[in-house]
Design a protein around this motif. Structure first.
Motif: not given
Length: 363
Positions: A36-39, A78-79, A147-148
């Motif tokens: 995953d990423i957080d935005i 960022i994962g 998910p990235a």
């Protein structure tokens, strides 16, 4: 860049939310995975899909829900499995899809058609992640977790407010134009001049089609269409015998409208031999019936198109940056989401509202 454990956004609790009854509240995002990423959200476009979902128009919505799938912001977390693609601070976008199965044995995913995945498609909102059971939450919010593989970088030459509505509205018409041969020597019609349709005219012109025809019920937007690059304008409720006058003049029609009363047989009459009619507007009820000979006589085809893959979105963004494609947007503060949803439903947008998170970006 630190990320809070809970996010905040405009939540809908029932179908009345479409009337401007969203509530700014906290919610728990899906558990963070290493893919995953957080935005940190700066901009989010308002899409017609948001309205359909808020009022459960396409089927029961899973409330509470935070809608919004035309998202632009900066990577905040960022994962480990995503660190090769992104860095903290990168400006990225997310469209209408947040996940698919991505399995090698999936015919769609392995062919780069993730938007058609039948095993693991998850919408950016109102979709359920199979691994965690959590429901996806969208971009009328301060942060989003996805998910990235379904985030894309935004080219430097594109302003965030312009890129946001491209993440769904733009790709919804760019993809079928490209797939069905829009370009030099082709004559293309765009049905409807709303948020989707105006993108259709802009992209068809940028693709250097020989002729771009805007098709609408009235002439109220004719000057706008001309300014966007349309060569001709057809007003189906005002132009006498428009089907006969423009018969066999178009190679491709992309329809962005979604009404059971649309003059579909008339649209098909505009097609040349072997012409194609591609439907992208999604009605809450059925399309009109047509006679089989409408298709048989000229060998016409009717098809549909659904958003686009991450690869296609990246291609579209590069194309838009190169050609200087700029949507007609009206920026609103994120705090004005309720008024903006109502105005969108009432058809006041010219031609896409973009919510700007005033805590994360300047209006």
């Amino acid at each position: 860049m630190s990320v809070p454990e809970t996010f905040h956004g405009w939540l809908a609790h029932d179908a009345k939310a479409a009337q401007g009854n969203l509530q700014w509240q906290s919610f728990a995002p899906k558990p963070f995975a290493e893919t995953d990423i957080d935005i940190k959200i700066t901009h989010c476009g308002i899409c017609g899909t948001d309205i359909h979902t808020l009022r459960s128009g396409w089927g029961p919505t899973h409330y509470p829900i935070c809608v919004g799938h035309e998202i632009v912001g900066h990577v905040a977390r960022i994962g480990s499995a995503s660190s090769r693609r992104f860095q903290v601070g990168d400006r990225v976008g997310v469209g209408a899809q947040a996940a698919s199965c991505l399995r090698a044995d999936c015919e769609e995913c392995s062919a780069g058609m993730e938007q058609h995945c039948g095993k693991g498609f998850v919408g950016t909102y109102n979709g359920q992640y199979r691994e965690s059971g959590y429901w996806s939450m969208g971009g009328y919010a301060d942060y989003v977790r996805v998910p990235a593989p379904f985030a894309v970088k935004i080219p430097e030459r594109l302003a965030s407010a312009d890129a946001a509505p491209m993440m769904c509205g733009g790709i919804t018409v760019y993809a079928p134009l490209k797939k069905n041969g829009a370009g030099p020597g082709k004559k293309v019609g765009i049905v409807g001049l709303g948020g989707l349709g105006h993108f259709g005219v802009l992209f068809a012109k940028a693709l250097e089609c020989e002729k771009v025809v805007a098709i609408s019920r009235s002439r109220s937007k004719a000057k706008d269409a001309q300014a966007m690059g349309a060569d001709e304008f057809i007003a189906t409720s005002e132009d006498e015998k428009w089907e006969r006058k423009h018969s066999r003049t178009l190679d491709l029609i992309v329809s962005t409208v979604s009404s059971p009363d649309m003059p579909l047989s008339g649209y098909l009459r505009l097609l040349r031999t072997n012409g194609q009619f591609i439907q992208v507007g999604a009605p809450e009820d059925k399309l009109p019936a047509i006679a089989a000979f409408t298709l048989i006589a000229k060998g016409c085809k009717i098809g549909g198109s659904q958003i686009g893959s991450p690869r296609e979105i990246e291609e579209m963004l590069r194309f838009a940056a190169e050609k200087g494609v700029r949507p007609w947007v009206q920026q609103r503060r994120m705090s004005e989401a309720n008024r903006s949803v109502v105005d969108m439903e009432d058809g006041r947008a010219r031609y896409r509202y973009v919510l700007v998170n005033e805590d994360h970006a300047k209006l």
